[in-house]
Design a protein around this motif. Sequence first.
Motif, PDB file in Angstrom:
ATOM      1  N   THR A  87       5.518   1.282  -4.709  1.00 47.91           N
ATOM      2  CA  THR A  87       6.132   1.829  -3.504  1.00 47.91           C
ATOM      3  C   THR A  87       5.374   3.061  -3.032  1.00 47.91           C
ATOM      4  OG1 THR A  87       7.679   3.145  -4.824  1.00 47.91           O
ATOM      5  CG2 THR A  87       8.426   0.981  -4.098  1.00 47.91           C
ATOM      6  N   LEU A  88       5.585   3.402  -1.771  1.00 51.09           N
ATOM      7  CA  LEU A  88       5.007   4.610  -1.177  1.00 51.09           C
ATOM      8  C   LEU A  88       6.181   5.501  -0.767  1.00 51.09           C
ATOM      9  CD1 LEU A  88       2.284   3.020   1.128  1.00 51.09           C
ATOM     10  CD2 LEU A  88       2.085   3.647  -1.277  1.00 51.09           C
ATOM     11  N   GLY A  92       8.722   4.671   4.025  1.00 48.16           N
ATOM     12  CA  GLY A  92       9.627   3.684   4.599  1.00 48.16           C
ATOM     13  C   GLY A  92       9.032   2.304   4.733  1.00 48.16           C
ATOM     14  N   THR A  93       7.982   2.013   3.998  1.00 51.10           N
ATOM     15  CA  THR A  93       7.335   0.707   4.073  1.00 51.10           C
ATOM     16  C   THR A  93       7.364   0.035   2.708  1.00 51.10           C
ATOM     17  OG1 THR A  93       5.337  -0.467   4.789  1.00 51.10           O
ATOM     18  CG2 THR A  93       5.025   1.541   3.515  1.00 51.10           C
ATOM     19  N   THR A  94       7.123  -1.257   2.682  1.00 53.70           N
ATOM     20  CA  THR A  94       7.135  -2.016   1.448  1.00 53.70           C
ATOM     21  C   THR A  94       5.722  -2.461   1.079  1.00 53.70           C
ATOM     22  OG1 THR A  94       7.551  -4.081   2.664  1.00 53.70           O
ATOM     23  CG2 THR A  94       9.472  -2.876   1.846  1.00 53.70           C
ATOM     24  N   GLY A 117      -6.549  -5.170  -6.331  1.00 52.70           N
ATOM     25  CA  GLY A 117      -7.570  -5.046  -5.295  1.00 52.70           C
ATOM     26  C   GLY A 117      -8.881  -5.663  -5.701  1.00 52.70           C
ATOM     27  N   GLY A 118      -9.578  -6.213  -4.741  1.00 52.44           N
ATOM     28  CA  GLY A 118     -10.870  -6.839  -5.030  1.00 52.44           C
ATOM     29  C   GLY A 118     -10.740  -8.338  -5.204  1.00 52.44           C
ATOM     30  N   LYS A 119     -11.822  -9.026  -4.994  1.00 61.90           N
ATOM     31  CA  LYS A 119     -11.846 -10.481  -5.077  1.00 61.90           C
ATOM     32  C   LYS A 119     -11.483 -10.966  -6.472  1.00 61.90           C
ATOM     33  CE  LYS A 119     -14.793 -14.469  -4.028  1.00 61.90           C
ATOM     34  NZ  LYS A 119     -16.145 -14.907  -3.584  1.00 61.90           N
ATOM     35  N   GLY A 120     -10.575 -11.938  -6.536  1.00 65.66           N
ATOM     36  CA  GLY A 120     -10.178 -12.531  -7.802  1.00 65.66           C
ATOM     37  C   GLY A 120      -9.158 -11.737  -8.582  1.00 65.66           C
ATOM     38  N   ASN A 121      -8.655 -10.631  -8.018  1.00 68.47           N
ATOM     39  CA  ASN A 121      -7.679  -9.794  -8.711  1.00 68.47           C
ATOM     40  C   ASN A 121      -6.326  -9.855  -8.008  1.00 68.47           C
ATOM     41  OD1 ASN A 121      -9.709  -8.820 -10.515  1.00 68.47           O
ATOM     42  ND2 ASN A 121     -10.355  -7.349  -8.961  1.00 68.47           N
ATOM     43  N   ALA A 122      -5.317  -9.322  -8.684  1.00 66.59           N
ATOM     44  CA  ALA A 122      -3.998  -9.212  -8.061  1.00 66.59           C
ATOM     45  C   ALA A 122      -4.085  -8.264  -6.867  1.00 66.59           C
ATOM     46  CB  ALA A 122      -2.982  -8.705  -9.079  1.00 66.59           C
ATOM     47  N   SER A 123      -3.092  -8.342  -5.981  1.00 71.17           N
ATOM     48  CA  SER A 123      -3.131  -7.497  -4.784  1.00 71.17           C
ATOM     49  C   SER A 123      -1.793  -6.814  -4.559  1.00 71.17           C
ATOM     50  CB  SER A 123      -3.491  -8.331  -3.551  1.00 71.17           C
ATOM     51  OG  SER A 123      -2.488  -9.295  -3.281  1.00 71.17           O
ATOM     52  N   ALA A 124      -1.866  -5.644  -3.910  1.00 71.13           N
ATOM     53  CA  ALA A 124      -0.691  -4.883  -3.492  1.00 71.13           C
ATOM     54  C   ALA A 124      -0.909  -4.536  -2.033  1.00 71.13           C
ATOM     55  CB  ALA A 124      -0.533  -3.631  -4.344  1.00 71.13           C
ATOM     56  N   VAL A 125      -0.284  -5.300  -1.141  1.00 70.25           N
ATOM     57  CA  VAL A 125      -0.567  -5.220   0.298  1.00 70.25           C
ATOM     58  C   VAL A 125       0.529  -4.444   1.020  1.00 70.25           C
ATOM     59  CG1 VAL A 125      -0.955  -6.552   2.410  1.00 70.25           C
ATOM     60  CG2 VAL A 125      -1.826  -7.400   0.220  1.00 70.25           C
ATOM     61  N   ILE A 126       0.107  -3.486   1.839  1.00 73.17           N
ATOM     62  CA  ILE A 126       1.005  -2.713   2.691  1.00 73.17           C
ATOM     63  C   ILE A 126       0.886  -3.297   4.093  1.00 73.17           C
ATOM     64  CG2 ILE A 126       1.625  -0.393   3.472  1.00 73.17           C
ATOM     65  CD1 ILE A 126      -0.312   0.628   1.228  1.00 73.17           C
ATOM     66  N   SER A 137      -5.715  11.489   4.210  1.00 77.99           N
ATOM     67  CA  SER A 137      -4.522  12.136   3.662  1.00 77.99           C
ATOM     68  C   SER A 137      -4.328  11.725   2.205  1.00 77.99           C
ATOM     69  CB  SER A 137      -3.292  11.766   4.480  1.00 77.99           C
ATOM     70  OG  SER A 137      -3.036  10.365   4.378  1.00 77.99           O
ATOM     71  N   VAL A 138      -3.350  12.340   1.551  1.00 76.24           N
ATOM     72  CA  VAL A 138      -2.976  11.985   0.178  1.00 76.24           C
ATOM     73  C   VAL A 138      -1.582  11.385   0.211  1.00 76.24           C
ATOM     74  CG1 VAL A 138      -2.488  12.838  -2.145  1.00 76.24           C
ATOM     75  CG2 VAL A 138      -4.435  13.750  -0.870  1.00 76.24           C
ATOM     76  N   GLN A 139      -1.457  10.147  -0.254  1.00 78.17           N
ATOM     77  CA  GLN A 139      -0.201   9.427  -0.231  1.00 78.17           C
ATOM     78  C   GLN A 139       0.308   9.230  -1.659  1.00 78.17           C
ATOM     79  OE1 GLN A 139       1.894   8.009   2.264  1.00 78.17           O
ATOM     80  NE2 GLN A 139       3.143   7.758   0.417  1.00 78.17           N
ATOM     81  N   THR A 140       1.564   9.581  -1.906  1.00 85.39           N
ATOM     82  CA  THR A 140       2.155   9.341  -3.226  1.00 85.39           C
ATOM     83  C   THR A 140       2.371   7.852  -3.421  1.00 85.39           C
ATOM     84  OG1 THR A 140       3.277  11.479  -3.213  1.00 85.39           O
ATOM     85  CG2 THR A 140       4.090   9.835  -4.760  1.00 85.39           C
ATOM     86  N   VAL A 141       1.914   7.334  -4.557  1.00 83.76           N
ATOM     87  CA  VAL A 141       2.090   5.930  -4.912  1.00 83.76           C
ATOM     88  C   VAL A 141       2.878   5.875  -6.212  1.00 83.76           C
ATOM     89  CG1 VAL A 141       0.949   3.740  -5.430  1.00 83.76           C
ATOM     90  CG2 VAL A 141      -0.110   5.350  -3.831  1.00 83.76           C
ATOM     91  N   ALA A 142       3.962   5.105  -6.226  1.00 80.59           N
ATOM     92  CA  ALA A 142       4.819   4.996  -7.409  1.00 80.59           C
ATOM     93  C   ALA A 142       4.717   3.588  -7.993  1.00 80.59           C
ATOM     94  CB  ALA A 142       6.260   5.322  -7.056  1.00 80.59           C
TER      95      ALA A 142
END
Length: 210
Positions: A87-88, A92-94, A117-126, A137-142
């Motif tokens: 989460t970020l 307010g986004t998923t 991230g990257g080809k052939g790997n799992a992904s976390a898409v916003i 900027s600096v975004q908090t990632v949980a």
Amino acid sequence: MSRSLRHGALAATAIVFSIASLSACAAGNDAPTLKVRPDNAATSVDHVKIQNVNVITQPDRDTEGPAVVAATLFNDGTKPETLESVTLPGSGTTVKLTPAEGDGPLVIPAGGRLILGGKGNASAVIESGREAAQDGSVQTVAFSLSETGEVSLGATVVPANSVFKDFGPSSLPSPKASPTASESAPGTPSEDASEQGSQDTANDEDTASE
């Protein structure tokens, strides 16, 4: 240097080392400073290490489209960990998690790692990338883990250029198709000549009938 000065210098050094040792002990593995480090996109909590965390947006600053979270998660424990969510906070986004192959949870095996991230790997898409984070900027990632719980840290937001190109969003906007020559011009020379020839033939037939 006199003996008294040497003794004073040694005593001061001992005090400095004592303070440093106490500070290190006070931090510990459960200290909040280990869970949120906005100046360094890497952290370690218990047996889990999270490194190389970035939020990567579209390569063009003016382009709308999804962004991704890139990271590497290490599990030095004896039990597998499941990455339940990313989460970020405050955005307010998923973030949609997808395994490298098939369906199912994203598992960090015991003694292994999980790459986002990257080809052939799992992904976390916003999906709403530009709304969630701005370049520079600096975004908090949980990261929410099944055994360790939530681990948060600050990640720099960067466009998918240079070294980040291969780890950026796989879904990029398609460029607008430019009109072809036939669409931009009323007719090609060959078409104009053909139409003129047909008109001439029709005129000759009308003359002959008269």
